[in-house]
Design a protein around this motif. Structure first.
Motif: not given
Lengths: 188, 188, 188, 188
Positions: C6-28
Motif C-alpha cells: 500500500v503506497v499512500y499520501h495522507s495530509g491529516y491522518g484520515h487517509t492513513q487510517r484507511m491505508a492501515e485498514a487496507i494493509a491489515e486486510g491485505a496482510g501487506g
C-alpha cells in the motif's frame, strides 16, 4: 476588453508554446508555474483579478503534472473565500501520444473550475476527421471540451503541429470573447 | 482454455471489424447487440458462463452508443444476483476523430465492470509516439486502459488502420490469457 | 502468500487510517509518500517486488494530492522499463464531502494502473443504499471501482466511519486474494 | 428573461421531481424523454430555441440511462449544423447510492455540452460537509460541477431530501441567470 490570464506548467517547452498561442489569441497575460510547482505572488494577484482563467499542463502519467496539481491544491485558499466564483475558465494540454489520456487532464481542469464555482468554455471547433484532413488543420486532434496538442516524444517545440497551435490561438480568442460578453454585464 | 466473450454494438461496421480482431486474438465468441439495443438469449447465457467479457461500442456524442447503454442497463439483472462478480473484463471503441472523447467510452466500460465487481485488463502495449511511428504500428493511438481505433468519417471498414486491428488482436489474446490464468485457480 | 504493498499520501491522518485498514486486510506492507511528495528507496524497491500495488490519496481540489501525483510522475521510471507490467492494482481515497469528486481520484488510479499495464481490482461489495442503511455499514458510500471514505471536515481520524474502515479492510483482503491467485500461476 | 429548457429522463419519478425543482428555479420549460428514449418535436424545437439547456437523467449502471443516451445520440442532428453552439448548458442526476458513479453522469453531460460547443455552468454552492451538516442542507452531497440527489432504493419520490431539492432549485436559478447575462449581450 476582458482580462484573461493563462496559468500553466511546461516541462520541455511544448506546453509553453501552446500557452503562448492561447495568450496571443486571448490578448491575455501568461504566468508560468515553476519546476517546484510554485507561482509568483504577481501570478496569484493576476488570477484573482482576472475575468477568465485558462489552465495549462502537459499530460504526464495520465493526468496534469504534479507541479500543476500543486498549484491547484494551493488554490484552495481562493476556494475558501470564493475568490474565483463565477469566473470564466478554460484549459489545454499537450502530450506525446495521440490520445495518451489527455482527455483526463482536460476533465480535471473542468472539475477544478467547478470546485471554484466557474463557467467552462468548450473548444467550439469541429474536428478535422476525414481522409483529406491534415496535420495543419484546426482541431485535427478531435477534442471538444478544450484544445489538445500532440508532439512526438522526439520532437522539439519548434516542430509542433501548426494545426494544434492554430487551435490554441482560436480557443484563446474564444475564451476571451466569452469573458468579454460576460464582464460587460457585471453589476456595477 | 479460458472462455472469453466479446459483446458489442456496431453502427457502420468499423467497431464490428475491431470486435472480430479481438475475438480472433482471444479465441472467443462474438455476440452483437442489435440496432434496438437488444441481445439474444444465447448472448446473455454466454455472458453468464464466460470467464472474461469484453465490451465494445463506437463512441457517439462522447460516449458509448445508446444501444450499448441499453445492454448495460439490462445487465442490472445480472448485477442484482452478482452473476458476473469476479469475472475478467475488457473493452474497446472506435470513432472518427483521433480523440473524440473515446477515453470516456473506455472509462465507462471500466465503471460498468466495476459495478459488476470485476477485474479490468489494461492494454499493456507501449504507445507508438515518435516521429518514425506509422499508422500501421500497434497502439499508434497511445491508449492505455484498453484499445482504441480511429477511422476517418469517410472511410469504409475495409480501410481501417492495420495498427489498430493488430492492437485489437493483441488485446484479445491478452485478456484471454489473464482469464486463463485466473480460471486455472478457481476453487473446484 | 501474495506480496501486497500500500503506497499512500495522507495530509491529516484520515487517509492513513484507511491505508492501515487496507494493509491489515491485505496482510501487506505500508509505505507513506511524505509531505514533499517523496518515497523512500525502500518504498520503491518494495513496489518493484510487489505482486499487488494499492494507491491511496485524499481527494484535494477534485483529484489526488500533488504529493501523490509527484509520486505518480516519478513512477515514469518504472514505466519506461515496464517494471510494473501485469501487476495487480487497487486504490482508495477519503475526503470531507460525500461526493467531492472522489470518483475522479479513483478513476485516476485506474488510469495510472493502465499506464503501467496492470490489472485493476474493483471493490466487489454491494452498496448499502436503503432506508435502513447506517454509517457503519460496508460500502455505505456506494462506490464500485474501489473504496471511498468520507470524514467530516471537522472530524478527527479517530471519528472515521466504521463502515468505511470495514470496507477498506475487506478490499485489502480482496486485492491480496486476487494477487495470490494470479501469482500462483506465474511461469517459474 | 432568458429561455431555459430542462430536458430529462426519469425512470421512477425521483429525477422528475428534481427536474421540476430546477425548472421552477430557472423559470423554464420542462420536456421529458419517454421510456423509449424519444422526445417530442415540440421538445426538439424548444431546445433549438433555448438560451440554456439543462440535461437530467438518473444514474443507472454507472452512467446516464439509455433513454437519455438515445436522446444524446439523436442530438447529432443539431451537432452537424452547430445549432446548439454557444448555448449555456447544465445538468443533474439522482441515484440510490451516495456516490454510485453519479459524477460520471455529470461528466458525461459536460462532454455532451462540449460536443455541441457550449458553455457549462457549475453548481457554485459550497458543500455541507461538517459534523453539523444535515440531510436538508443545500449541497449536502458535496458536488461541484452540477447538482446531485440521492434517494434510497426503497424511498418514494415524496421522500426525497429537502436539501437536494433546494440545491436543484438554486441551480436552476443560477443557470438561468448566467443565460440571461449572456443573452443580453447577443449581437442584434
Amino acid at each position: 476588453m476582458s482580462n484573461t490570464v493563462v496559468v500553466y506548467h511546461s516541462g520541455y517547452g511544448h506546453t509553453q508554446r501552446m500557452a503562448e498561442a492561447i495568450a496571443e489569441g486571448a490578448g491575455g497575460a501568461l504566468y508560468a508555474i515553476d519546476s517546484d510547482g510554485n507561482l509568483s505572488d504577481d501570478g496569484w494577484a493576476a488570477l484573482d483579478a482576472a475575468d477568465a482563467i485558462i489552465f495549462g499542463s502537459p499530460t504526464y502519467m495520465g493526468g496534469p503534472s504534479w507541479q500543476f496539481k500543486k498549484f491547484a491544491d494551493t488554490s484552495s485558499k481562493a476556494w475558501f473565500t470564493n475568490k474565483w466564483q463565477d469566473k470564466v475558465f478554460g484549459g489545454f494540454t499537450n502530450s506525446a501520444s495521440l490520445n495518451g489520456d489527455k482527455l483526463n487532464t482536460l476533465e480535471y481542469f473542468v472539475l477544478l473550475a467547478g470546485q471554484h464555482g466557474g463557467l467552462w468554455v468548450s473548444l467550439g471547433i469541429k474536428p478535422a476527421n476525414v481522409k483529406a484532413s491534415k496535420r495543419d488543420h484546426a482541431n485535427r486532434m478531435g477534442s471538444y471540451i478544450a484544445p489538445m496538442a500532440q508532439s512526438d516524444a522526439d520532437a522539439a517545440p519548434s516542430e509542433m503541429s501548426a494545426g494544434d497551435l492554430e487551435t490554441a490561438l482560436l480557443y484563446g480568442a474564444r475564451v476571451a470573447g466569452v469573458a468579454q460578453r460576460f464582464a460587460s454585464t457585471q453589476v456595477a
